[in-house]
Design an enzyme around this catalytic site. Structure first.
Site, PDB file in Angstrom:
ATOM      1  N   GLU A 137     -79.157 -12.622 -39.659  1.00  0.00           N
ATOM      2  CA  GLU A 137     -80.465 -12.414 -40.282  1.00  0.00           C
ATOM      3  C   GLU A 137     -81.251 -11.393 -39.485  1.00  0.00           C
ATOM      4  O   GLU A 137     -81.307 -11.525 -38.261  1.00  0.00           O
ATOM      5  CB  GLU A 137     -81.258 -13.712 -40.373  1.00  0.00           C
ATOM      6  CG  GLU A 137     -82.509 -13.527 -41.216  1.00  0.00           C
ATOM      7  CD  GLU A 137     -83.309 -14.826 -41.394  1.00  0.00           C
ATOM      8  OE1 GLU A 137     -82.883 -15.884 -40.904  1.00  0.00           O
ATOM      9  OE2 GLU A 137     -84.365 -14.745 -42.020  1.00  0.00           O
ATOM     10  N   ALA A 278     -83.735 -19.552 -32.694  1.00  0.00           N
ATOM     11  CA  ALA A 278     -82.532 -20.162 -33.258  1.00  0.00           C
ATOM     12  C   ALA A 278     -82.300 -19.612 -34.653  1.00  0.00           C
ATOM     13  O   ALA A 278     -83.149 -18.904 -35.187  1.00  0.00           O
ATOM     14  CB  ALA A 278     -82.702 -21.677 -33.334  1.00  0.00           C
ATOM     15  N   MET A 279     -81.157 -19.953 -35.213  1.00  0.00           N
ATOM     16  CA  MET A 279     -80.789 -19.420 -36.525  1.00  0.00           C
ATOM     17  C   MET A 279     -80.081 -20.480 -37.358  1.00  0.00           C
ATOM     18  O   MET A 279     -79.154 -21.148 -36.882  1.00  0.00           O
ATOM     19  CB  MET A 279     -79.889 -18.191 -36.312  1.00  0.00           C
ATOM     20  CG  MET A 279     -79.393 -17.550 -37.576  1.00  0.00           C
ATOM     21  SD  MET A 279     -80.764 -16.862 -38.558  1.00  0.00           S
ATOM     22  CE  MET A 279     -80.136 -17.148 -40.210  1.00  0.00           C
ATOM     23  N   GLU A 280     -80.507 -20.558 -38.619  1.00  0.00           N
ATOM     24  CA  GLU A 280     -80.114 -21.677 -39.485  1.00  0.00           C
ATOM     25  C   GLU A 280     -78.825 -21.463 -40.261  1.00  0.00           C
ATOM     26  O   GLU A 280     -78.651 -22.046 -41.339  1.00  0.00           O
ATOM     27  CB  GLU A 280     -81.255 -21.940 -40.484  1.00  0.00           C
ATOM     28  CG  GLU A 280     -81.446 -20.843 -41.557  1.00  0.00           C
ATOM     29  CD  GLU A 280     -82.520 -19.811 -41.236  1.00  0.00           C
ATOM     30  OE1 GLU A 280     -82.822 -19.620 -40.049  1.00  0.00           O
ATOM     31  OE2 GLU A 280     -83.033 -19.186 -42.177  1.00  0.00           O
ATOM     32  N   ASN A 281     -77.859 -20.677 -39.757  1.00  0.00           N
ATOM     33  CA  ASN A 281     -76.607 -20.436 -40.486  1.00  0.00           C
ATOM     34  C   ASN A 281     -76.051 -21.741 -41.071  1.00  0.00           C
ATOM     35  O   ASN A 281     -76.054 -22.769 -40.403  1.00  0.00           O
ATOM     36  CB  ASN A 281     -75.554 -19.858 -39.539  1.00  0.00           C
ATOM     37  CG  ASN A 281     -76.133 -18.818 -38.631  1.00  0.00           C
ATOM     38  OD1 ASN A 281     -76.591 -17.801 -39.084  1.00  0.00           O
ATOM     39  ND2 ASN A 281     -76.161 -19.113 -37.330  1.00  0.00           N
ATOM     40  N   HIS A 313     -86.728 -27.555 -37.388  1.00  0.00           N
ATOM     41  CA  HIS A 313     -86.971 -26.366 -38.227  1.00  0.00           C
ATOM     42  C   HIS A 313     -85.653 -25.823 -38.792  1.00  0.00           C
ATOM     43  O   HIS A 313     -85.528 -25.607 -40.003  1.00  0.00           O
ATOM     44  CB  HIS A 313     -87.684 -25.308 -37.380  1.00  0.00           C
ATOM     45  CG  HIS A 313     -87.983 -24.038 -38.109  1.00  0.00           C
ATOM     46  ND1 HIS A 313     -89.206 -23.777 -38.677  1.00  0.00           N
ATOM     47  CD2 HIS A 313     -87.211 -22.950 -38.374  1.00  0.00           C
ATOM     48  CE1 HIS A 313     -89.175 -22.585 -39.257  1.00  0.00           C
ATOM     49  NE2 HIS A 313     -87.964 -22.055 -39.081  1.00  0.00           N
ATOM     50  N   GLU A 314     -84.686 -25.631 -37.904  1.00  0.00           N
ATOM     51  CA  GLU A 314     -83.414 -25.055 -38.375  1.00  0.00           C
ATOM     52  C   GLU A 314     -82.712 -26.016 -39.325  1.00  0.00           C
ATOM     53  O   GLU A 314     -82.132 -25.603 -40.325  1.00  0.00           O
ATOM     54  CB  GLU A 314     -82.504 -24.688 -37.198  1.00  0.00           C
ATOM     55  CG  GLU A 314     -83.123 -23.748 -36.176  1.00  0.00           C
ATOM     56  CD  GLU A 314     -83.798 -22.521 -36.748  1.00  0.00           C
ATOM     57  OE1 GLU A 314     -83.326 -22.009 -37.771  1.00  0.00           O
ATOM     58  OE2 GLU A 314     -84.805 -22.081 -36.158  1.00  0.00           O
ATOM     59  N   GLU A 336     -89.741 -19.365 -44.560  1.00  0.00           N
ATOM     60  CA  GLU A 336     -90.272 -19.577 -43.218  1.00  0.00           C
ATOM     61  C   GLU A 336     -91.590 -20.349 -43.210  1.00  0.00           C
ATOM     62  O   GLU A 336     -91.753 -21.294 -42.438  1.00  0.00           O
ATOM     63  CB  GLU A 336     -90.406 -18.252 -42.468  1.00  0.00           C
ATOM     64  CG  GLU A 336     -89.077 -17.544 -42.207  1.00  0.00           C
ATOM     65  CD  GLU A 336     -88.054 -18.402 -41.463  1.00  0.00           C
ATOM     66  OE1 GLU A 336     -88.408 -19.463 -40.916  1.00  0.00           O
ATOM     67  OE2 GLU A 336     -86.861 -18.023 -41.450  1.00  0.00           O
TER      68      GLU A 336
END
Ligand code: B3K
Ligand code: ZN
Length: 877
Positions: A137, A278-281, A313-314, A336
């Protein structure tokens, strides 16, 4: 002719080439869809080969275009096959690959080769601490392979990867592990399949030597989900809080939003080199270690909260972001803003609701209000951008959350839930828009949001002026709103502003109920009967709207509310207003001695009431004791003189510390006797200890340093240790160096703790902070290639209201140097420093000119990234 050899032409050097501006209004659906993707990775640190097989079909909903546009960034195709045959119908358009396709359906096979070790931008596939991992992203997938790298192209992914078993014993991707095996040559392979169609930005792959903290969660419909948090060996002992937070999030999302997890596996991996939190993959979240690793010895209470909030959140993105994604990046706040609101509500439920609300408002004021009042102001749904990475802003996230929170306030919790249910039902599997969300809330909750939509299109923090008039038995509330002009938006229309208010009887100290009023017009007057004397107005309770309020109120009335308002936020706000009013006037030089004395007396009265109120819990007491930040005061006093604000704020701290020495000492002692635990009373005690130190050391630095050193030496947890070290860092006392050395020795090799060591020195109130920062840049532990380390030194310094704004401009020059040095290494992180200079218009003329001069210097650089160029251009514009 070389332009640099001609002095005349060099002077008239053209503005750097601007990347194209992309407009929301120009959206068109993709001409081609990719229902299925197979990726094969031959993993290697420096030469990873990626073979991608795309099943492409013409999009019946789009205009016919023979060209399939596959985005690429820095890629060269090793080979391209169309339907199994070598193809030469392709062309390049910048970094993109265009393939002209005759039919309705084709299979495209493309091989690319990439070098993860050289990827210092940390976008795409990169190496971190011996492992390989991805960040896609917003537009990182195009650094791995050619693909329609836009969020409205959803595909089912099958991923196969192979690599050295010794180097990469763990191989992870999205979805479920469908097969794996070993080869005779010491390599092994794994195959992953994700059944949920997703956009390319949610793709993830990790290969490395990792160990897991494993657990499971059984969903409301009985699906058993395997949970793993993967970290480097030795770190697993610090993952339990993250695991507990994950399990609590999964349960909470079922109970509060009716959302259930949808795979049998949920993996989280922590990496130390990461551009953001962080990243929500899908099924494979990748985290900055900062938001996973926590134990009492290395993490503060704030860090624990950070882990809980970001894990939640993720996880929540699995629905608000993954199951329903964004049509285009202009809709970013759709996922978001909504997900921030969801994580805020979760954290409110897990801990102290009022304290969490106050913290969230503090972040909004510190990060978002300056955005809204500066050159980078944009609506929560922007109309255009050049580099989307620059739009992961506090406006999109935090104001986005506030806007959705207002809808919730206006329609009520139950109706809001119905609206959310309808949104998920209508758009599951879609790439949706903010408009889709608002319509679903309208239809599901039964509320008209026609005018409310202006919150999506208009930037700027509305100012609401409020005046209370009283005559006879009637109190009249006069309200006026003004939405300030922002770049590209000179004229604004009034917005609906939901305000929770209460009118207090000044004799009984009670009010007769809270009202929710919505100010929809530019001006309005409301009447309330039954008041024989003027009531005291409590307004924007709970921070019901993200606005700034100007209320004509006496200090006496503010003290009244600060001492007894039953809405904790309003109580906090009264205390803040009291102090902000004083500091703005005092630092502006507009306060007579008599006014100064009387304002201080009011602040002292309210402060005393807060210290002695037995009905208050200590977490809230600590919150109420925190003075408004220098940044917030500067925002209220344009043009700001940071030195004057600093002196006045420090003067007030010292005065309060001297006035309340006995009470603060007793409080520190009482709090020090509370043993460490995560219970609210123990967390509250820790907050009070450090707040006590702040005031006491301001009043008497010699005694304060002794007390802080004692707290530091006796600490059995990071909260107390860091709090004491923070205070010591600002003091020119011998204990400062001793404690810093002890801290470094204790945590040598622990990256997150050493980050704190850098940040505490860079953000300290010590008069030599700039000198310290320059010396720290030469420290063997410092590196420009790790974003956490860069942030801990330089971002902390750019937020240091004293050191950064030194009157000689050396702080500005340093940040200018950092932007130029970092830009070629990590453009995203470099661009994040630009707003620190971009607020030049808000400062007194001398500083303002020096900040602007730094932006102009950066603009002249030979080569700037798209990220930095856009931010500098907008900041100067
Ligand atoms: N969605 C990511 C942010 C990606 C940032 C890209 N520059 C994390 C989050 O908001 O949850
Ligand atoms: Zn997010």
């Amino acid at each position: 002719m070389d332009i640099s050899t001609n002095p005349e032409m060099a002077d008239a050097a053209p503005a750097p080439h601007q990347p194209p501006e992309i407009f929301r209004k120009d959206y068109t659906p993709p001409a081609w869809l990719i229902p299925e993707v197979s990726l094969d990775f031959a993993l290697d640190d420096t030469r990873t080969k990626v073979t991608s097989v795309l099943k492409v079909t013409r999009n019946p909903a789009a205009d016919t275009d023979p060209n399939l546009r596959l985005n690429g960034d820095g890629l060269e195709a090793v080979s391209i096959l169309v339907d199994g045959a070598a193809d030469n119908s392709w062309t390049m358009d910048g970094g993109d690959l265009l393939i002209s396709l005759p039919g309705e359906k084709h299979e495209i096979t493309i091989v690319t080769e990439i070098n993860p070790s050289e990827n210092t931008q940390l976008m795409g596939l990169f190496a971190s601490g011996g492992m390989l991992c991805t960040q896609c992203e917003a537009e990182g997938f195009r650094r791995i392979t050619f693909f329609p790298d836009r969020p409205d192209v959803l595909s089912v992914y099958t991923v196969r990867m192979a690599g050295s078993k010794a180097k990469f014993p763990i191989l992870l991707a999205n979805g479920n592990n469908t097969a794996s095996g070993e080869n005779a040559d010491g390599t092994h392979w794994a195959e992953w399949h994700d059944p949920w169609p997703k956009p390319s930005y949610l793709f993830a792959l990790v290969a490395g030597d990792l160990v897991a903290n494993s657990d499971s969660f059984t969903t409301m419909n009985g699906r058993k989900v395997e949970l793993n948090i993967w970290v480097r060996e030795g770190d697993e002992g610090r993952t339990q809080h993250a695991m507990d937070s994950l399990i609590r999030s999964m349960k909470w999302d079922e109970e509060t939003f009716g959302r259930e997890y949808d795979l049998d596996l949920f993996n989280i991996v922590a990496v130390s080199d990461f551009n953001m939190g962080a990243m929500e993959n899908k099924g494979l979240n990748i985290f900055n270690t900062k938001y996973i690793l926590a134990d009492p010895d290395t993490a503060t209470d704030g860090d624990f909260d950070g882990v809980e909030g970001v894990v939640a959140h993720e996880y929540f993105h699995n629905w608000s972001g993954n199951r329903v994604t964004c049509r285009d990046w202009f809709q970013l706040s759709l996922k978001e803003g909504f997900t921030v609101l969801r994580d805020q509500l979760f954290s409110q439920d897990m801990g102290s609701e009022p304290v969490k609300r106050i913290e969230d408002v503090r972040i909004l004021r510190l990060a978002q209000f300056p955005e809204d009042s500066g050159p980078l102001a944009h609506p929560i749904r922007p109309d255009s951008f050049r580099e989307i990475s620059n739009f992961y802003t506090s406006t999109i996230y935090n104001k986005g959350a506030e806007v959705i929170r207002m809808m919730r306030t206006m329609c009520g919790e139950e109706a809001f839930r119905k609206g959310c249910d309808l949104y998920f039902e209508r758009h599951d599997g879609d790439a949706a828009t903010c408009e889709d969300f608002v319509s679903a809330i309208e239809d599901g909750a039964g509320i008209d949001l026609t005018q409310f939509r202006r919150w999506y299109s208009q930037a700027g923090t509305p100012k609401v002026s409020i005046r209370l008039e009283h005559s006879g038995q009637t109190a009249q509330l006069h309200m006026k709103q003004q939405v300030p002009a922002t770049p590209g938006q000179p004229d604004k229309a009034p917005m609906p502003i939901p305000l929770k208010i209460a009118l207090f009887d000044r004799t009984t100290g009670k009010h007769y109920g809270e009202h929710l009023v919505t100010l929809s017009d530019a001006e309005a007057t409301l009447s309330f009967d039954g008041f024989t004397q003027p009531p005291v107005l409590s307004v924007n309770r709970g921070f019901s709207a993200p606005i700034s309020v100007e209320r004509e109120m006496t200090n006496e009335d503010l003290v009244f509310l600060a001492a007894r308002d039953d809405d904790p936020f309003a109580r906090y706000e009264a205390m803040q207003d009291l102090v902000v009013g004083y500091l703005v006037a005092a630092s502006g030089g507009g306060l007579s001695d008599a006014d100064r004395t009387s304002a201080r007396a009011s602040i002292g009265e309210a402060f005393g009431a807060i210290l002695s109120d037995e009905a208050l819990d200590d977490e809230m007491r600590g919150e109420l004791m925190i003075l408004p930040s220098q940044t917030y005061i500067a925002e209220q006093s344009v043009p700001a003189d940071p030195a004057a604000i600093h002196d006045e704020r420090e003067g007030l701290k010292a005065w309060l510390g001297a006035q309340f020495t006995d009470e603060l000492m007793a409080m520190h002692q009482r709090a020090s006797a509370v043993p460490y635990s995560m219970k609210p009373e123990a967390r509250g005690a820790r907050k009070l200890k450090t707040q006590g130190l702040i005031y006491l050391s301001s009043a008497d630095p010699v005694h304060g340093a002794k007390l802080a050193k004692k707290q530091f030496d006796e600490a059995d947890n990071m909260t107390d240790r860091q709090g004491a070290l923070m205070v010591l860092c600002g003091l020119d006392q011998p204990q400062r160096e001793e404690a810093l050395a002890a801290f470094h020795k204790r945590y040598d090799g622990n990256a997150l703790a050493i980050d704190k060591w850098f940040a505490l020195q860079a953000s300290s109130l010590h008069p030599d902070a700039l000198k310290h920062v320059k010396a720290l840049a030469e420290h063997p532990d410092f590196t420009m290639t790790n974003p956490n380390r860069v942030r801990s030194l330089y971002m902390a310094f750019a937020g240091n209201p004293q050191g950064y704004h030194g009157s000689d401009g050396a702080g500005y020059e340093l940040i200018g140097d950092v932007i130029l040095a970092l830009d070629p290494i990590n453009a995203q992180t470099a661009a994040r420093f630009v707003p620190a200079l971009g607020k030049w218009r808000k400062f007194e003329p001398k500083r303002s000119a020096m900040m602007k001069a730094q932006l102009e210097r950066i603009m002249k650089a030979d080569k700037l990234s798209r990220d930095t160029l856009e931010q500098v251009t907008r900041s100067l514009g």
